[in-house]
Scaffold this active site. Structure first.
Site, mmCIF file in Angstrom:
data_model
loop_
_atom_site.group_PDB
_atom_site.id
_atom_site.type_symbol
_atom_site.label_atom_id
_atom_site.label_comp_id
_atom_site.label_asym_id
_atom_site.label_seq_id
_atom_site.Cartn_x
_atom_site.Cartn_y
_atom_site.Cartn_z
ATOM 1 N N LYS A 1 0.023 5.290 -5.968
ATOM 2 C CA LYS A 1 -0.978 5.258 -7.052
ATOM 3 C C LYS A 1 -1.880 6.479 -6.982
ATOM 4 C CE LYS A 1 -4.724 4.023 -6.203
ATOM 5 N NZ LYS A 1 -5.154 2.665 -5.982
ATOM 6 N N HIS B 1 -26.723 21.156 -1.108
ATOM 7 C CA HIS B 1 -26.870 21.738 -2.435
ATOM 8 C C HIS B 1 -25.854 22.844 -2.671
ATOM 9 C CE1 HIS B 1 -29.066 22.471 -6.084
ATOM 10 N NE2 HIS B 1 -29.096 23.759 -5.807
ATOM 11 N N ALA C 1 12.226 -13.714 7.098
ATOM 12 C CA ALA C 1 11.991 -14.687 8.173
ATOM 13 C C ALA C 1 11.441 -15.986 7.592
ATOM 14 C CB ALA C 1 11.014 -14.117 9.186
ATOM 15 N N GLU D 1 -7.018 1.750 -13.222
ATOM 16 C CA GLU D 1 -6.360 2.880 -12.548
ATOM 17 C C GLU D 1 -5.119 3.316 -13.329
ATOM 18 O OE1 GLU D 1 -7.705 2.156 -7.909
ATOM 19 O OE2 GLU D 1 -5.731 1.488 -8.497
ATOM 20 N N CYS E 1 -1.600 1.666 -3.030
ATOM 21 C CA CYS E 1 -2.576 2.749 -2.795
ATOM 22 C C CYS E 1 -1.990 4.164 -2.793
ATOM 23 C CB CYS E 1 -3.275 2.568 -1.448
ATOM 24 S SG CYS E 1 -3.432 0.886 -0.871
ATOM 25 N N GLU F 1 -25.845 14.887 -3.424
ATOM 26 C CA GLU F 1 -27.246 15.048 -3.021
ATOM 27 C C GLU F 1 -28.181 14.181 -3.869
ATOM 28 O OE1 GLU F 1 -29.154 18.907 -3.768
ATOM 29 O OE2 GLU F 1 -27.572 19.371 -5.203
ATOM 30 N N CYS G 1 0.827 -1.220 0.000
ATOM 31 C CA CYS G 1 0.000 0.000 0.000
ATOM 32 C C CYS G 1 0.857 1.263 0.000
ATOM 33 C CB CYS G 1 -0.934 -0.021 1.201
ATOM 34 S SG CYS G 1 -1.915 1.469 1.344
ATOM 35 N N TYR H 1 -9.072 -3.519 -10.892
ATOM 36 C CA TYR H 1 -8.682 -2.257 -10.247
ATOM 37 C C TYR H 1 -7.418 -1.657 -10.873
ATOM 38 C CZ TYR H 1 -11.288 -2.996 -5.765
ATOM 39 O OH TYR H 1 -12.215 -3.145 -4.782
HETATM 40 P P1 NDP Z 1 -7.981 -8.073 -10.233
HETATM 41 O O1 NDP Z 1 -8.166 -9.449 -9.760
HETATM 42 O O2 NDP Z 1 -8.876 -6.999 -9.718
HETATM 43 O O3 NDP Z 1 -8.054 -8.033 -11.814
HETATM 44 C C1 NDP Z 1 -7.248 -8.854 -12.593
HETATM 45 C C2 NDP Z 1 -7.645 -8.644 -14.039
HETATM 46 O O4 NDP Z 1 -6.742 -9.324 -14.874
HETATM 47 C C3 NDP Z 1 -9.027 -9.174 -14.340
HETATM 48 O O5 NDP Z 1 -9.651 -8.259 -15.219
HETATM 49 C C4 NDP Z 1 -8.738 -10.515 -15.000
HETATM 50 O O6 NDP Z 1 -9.686 -10.875 -15.958
HETATM 51 C C5 NDP Z 1 -7.442 -10.211 -15.731
HETATM 52 N N1 NDP Z 1 -6.627 -11.401 -15.930
HETATM 53 C C6 NDP Z 1 -6.288 -12.345 -15.014
HETATM 54 N N2 NDP Z 1 -5.492 -13.282 -15.560
HETATM 55 C C7 NDP Z 1 -5.315 -12.940 -16.854
HETATM 56 C C8 NDP Z 1 -4.609 -13.511 -17.928
HETATM 57 N N3 NDP Z 1 -3.916 -14.627 -17.780
HETATM 58 N N4 NDP Z 1 -4.658 -12.887 -19.120
HETATM 59 C C9 NDP Z 1 -5.377 -11.741 -19.284
HETATM 60 N N5 NDP Z 1 -6.060 -11.161 -18.301
HETATM 61 C C10 NDP Z 1 -6.040 -11.739 -17.091
HETATM 62 O O7 NDP Z 1 -6.455 -7.756 -9.948
HETATM 63 P P2 NDP Z 1 -5.607 -6.461 -9.929
HETATM 64 O O8 NDP Z 1 -4.252 -6.925 -10.307
HETATM 65 O O9 NDP Z 1 -6.225 -5.348 -10.715
HETATM 66 O O10 NDP Z 1 -5.650 -6.044 -8.392
HETATM 67 C C11 NDP Z 1 -5.398 -6.991 -7.366
HETATM 68 C C12 NDP Z 1 -6.198 -6.672 -6.148
HETATM 69 O O11 NDP Z 1 -5.600 -5.593 -5.462
HETATM 70 C C13 NDP Z 1 -7.621 -6.213 -6.411
HETATM 71 O O12 NDP Z 1 -8.514 -7.275 -6.581
HETATM 72 C C14 NDP Z 1 -7.927 -5.411 -5.185
HETATM 73 O O13 NDP Z 1 -8.379 -6.289 -4.201
HETATM 74 C C15 NDP Z 1 -6.587 -4.820 -4.811
HETATM 75 N N6 NDP Z 1 -6.489 -3.415 -5.261
HETATM 76 C C16 NDP Z 1 -7.297 -2.468 -4.699
HETATM 77 C C17 NDP Z 1 -7.236 -1.157 -5.116
HETATM 78 C C18 NDP Z 1 -8.142 -0.129 -4.519
HETATM 79 O O14 NDP Z 1 -8.705 -0.367 -3.458
HETATM 80 N N7 NDP Z 1 -8.352 1.010 -5.180
HETATM 81 C C19 NDP Z 1 -6.297 -0.726 -6.134
HETATM 82 C C20 NDP Z 1 -5.513 -1.801 -6.676
HETATM 83 C C21 NDP Z 1 -5.612 -3.072 -6.250
HETATM 84 P P3 NDP Z 1 -11.082 -11.599 -15.569
HETATM 85 O O15 NDP Z 1 -11.956 -10.511 -15.033
HETATM 86 O O16 NDP Z 1 -11.537 -12.133 -16.872
HETATM 87 O O17 NDP Z 1 -10.741 -12.657 -14.583
#
Ligand code: NDP
Length: 452
Positions: free
Chosen positions: A51, A436, A115, A181, A48, A441, A43, A177
């Site tokens: 980013k 407002h 560790a 982003e 986070c 709202e 993070c 995500y």
């Molecule tokens: P996500 O799991 O959110 O998304 C992964 C994406 O990659 C999906 O769209 C998935 O497709 C695609 N994907 C997976 N494998 C392949 C592949 N082999 N080839 C092509 N596409 C693929 O992961 P992120 O890496 O974006 O983020 C990880 C986690 O980190 C998030 O789930 C979230 O929990 C956390 N995070 C939170 C944030 C926030 O709070 N703002 C910001 C960033 C991360 P499909 O949908 O088809 O499976």
């Protein structure tokens, strides 16, 4: 006097590990924290915080564009990536220091080394063996890259935070995500950006309206969104550009490729299996409702358990574990109605059930939604649309989900999340006076039920 060196030996100095350690030490436990890389974890260092700083930088370009409608003019602004990197690094170094000092002020021992668990009550770190009553594994996760030829030529979010220079063009792969982003960030900073997603709609798992509308807005802002497409291979061309072969046989060229295709729990080579800790198929540590692994003395929380991978969830789990182990107060986590924001441009935020999940769970839903041009953009000239949606359970009138796309969506949804946590009904939303003129709202003035 305890027969162990420590009451809690925490492996991993990220958000969850630090919270658990700090609070446990506050409850009187003797705590050690081992961290081999950076305090603050993903993070603070490669997630986070940097980013969001990058996202602010990307937004500034829009602010310049919006300014003319309000009477401001000036020379064409220029962007200097090294300045942003240096300022970001300075802030992260400050936060690293704060995390470390929080731990030492709480009385925890800091060990800057990797560790390894030797058995349920002993850990090796920096060449020494320590005995401990409890072990906490809070080692987080790491980006994964699909096994395709040339995968080593691509970057992940880890490298995106330290690029020596911005590429001219980039393909960001994924639809979650991190992908939306970073596609927004690169686009905002002036990089020719393509978002490439294998599915039909980005943000799978979120309310369908959010994914569809976000892709539309990102497209308006200049991101090339390509759905149902994937990369099959990468190759370096003379001169440094990347030749890209797509799964459908097409070829292309780009300066850089970033995979944002998910993250994998960090559980390798830590002695977990040898100690008898049960791992899931994806490598995550299986834990019970009290964050205890299959080994009584070994606990885990945060991304390494691969459940709800969000910093505030990991910190809440850290708090719960500290209370359970060292305050005689067994504490369960409540994973319902966790709000979350996606810092794409525009921002997206959500709490509670999507329409699809609510229907799948048997709710007879009533839907309220609105899409409008925010007041600011009546003068700025921007075509950006704000979107809001409420998912309501018909018979009880309880609000099951609230979803938003628009400026500072997370700031609005954080407040709405309290209402959902309290079980608010649509009538209670309606009887709340709006502020407002704000976009927020609209959440208390949506009267018309949406019908297909
Ligand atoms: P996500 O799991 O959110 O998304 C992964 C994406 O990659 C999906 O769209 C998935 O497709 C695609 N994907 C997976 N494998 C392949 C592949 N082999 N080839 C092509 N596409 C693929 O992961 P992120 O890496 O974006 O983020 C990880 C986690 O980190 C998030 O789930 C979230 O929990 C956390 N995070 C939170 C944030 C926030 O709070 N703002 C910001 C960033 C991360 P499909 O949908 O088809 O499976």
């Amino acid at each position: 006097m305890s027969r162990y060196d420590y009451d809690l030996f925490c492996i991993g100095g990220g958000s969850g590990g630090v919270r658990a350690s700090r609070v446990s030490a506050g409850f009187g436990a003797k705590v050690a924290v081992a961290e081999e890389r950076y305090f603050g974890g993903t993070c603070v260092n490669v997630g986070c915080i940097p980013k969001k700083l990058f996202s602010y930088a990307a937004h500034v370009r829009e602010d310049f564009h919006d300014a003319a409608g309000f009477g401001w003019s000036g020379p064409e602004p220029t962007f200097h990536w090294p300045t942003l990197l240096a300022n970001k690094d300075k802030e992260i170094a400050r936060l690293n220091g704060i995390y470390e000092s929080l731990l030492s002020k709480a009385g925890a021992t800091i060990l800057k080394a990797r560790a390894t668990i030797l058995d349920p009550h002993s850990v090796e770190c920096g060449g020494k063996t320590y005995s401990t009553k409890h072990v906490l594994v809070a080692t987080g996760s790491w980006p994964t890259v699909p096994e395709i030829p040339g995968r080593e030529l691509a970057i992940t979010s880890n490298e995106a935070f330290f690029l020596p220079e911005l590429p001219e063009s980039i393909i960001v792969v994924g639809g979650g995500y991190i992908a939306v982003e970073f596609a927004s960030i690169f686009n905002g900073l002036g990089v020719k950006t393509t978002l490439l997603y294998r599915g039909k709609r980005v943000l799978r798992g979120f309310d369908a309206d959010l994914g569809t509308r976000l892709a539309e807005e990102m497209t308006k802002k200049g991101v090339i969104v390509r759905l149902e497409s994937d990369i099959a291979a990468l190759e370096k061309k003379p001169g440094g550009a990347l030749a890209v072969k797509f799964r459908d046989g097409r070829q292309g060229e780009t300066s850089a490729v970033m995979f944002a295709t998910g993250r994998k729990p960090n559980t390798h080579y830590m002695g977990l299996e040898a100690a008898g800790v049960e791992l899931a198929e994806d490598g995550a540590i299986n834990v019970d409702d009290y964050l205890q692994s299959s080994v009584h003395s070994i606990h885990a929380l945060g991304d390494v358990t691969n459940r709800v991978n969000l910093t505030p969830v990991a910190t809440a789990e850290g708090m719960a574990l500290a209370k359970t182990l060292f305050r005689g107060q067994p504490t369960l986590m409540d994973y319902d109605n966790i709000p979350t924001a996606i810092f794409a441009i525009p921002n997206v935020a959500t709490v509670g059930l999507s329409e699809e999940t609510a229907v799948a769970r048997g709710h007879a839903v009533e839907i309220y939604k609105t899409s409008f041009r925010a007041l600011k953009h009546t003068l700025s000239g921007s075509e950006e649309k704000t979107f809001m949606k409420l998912v309501v359970d018909g018979p009880t009138q309880r609000v099951l989900g609230a979803h938003m796309m628009g400026a500072d969506a997370g700031e609005t949804i954080q407040g709405i999340a309290i209402a959902l946590k309290c079980g608010a009904t649509k009538a209670q939303f309606d009887s709340t006076i709006g502020i407002h003129p704000t976009a927020a709202e609209e959440f208390v003035t949506m009267r018309e039920k949406f019908t297909q």
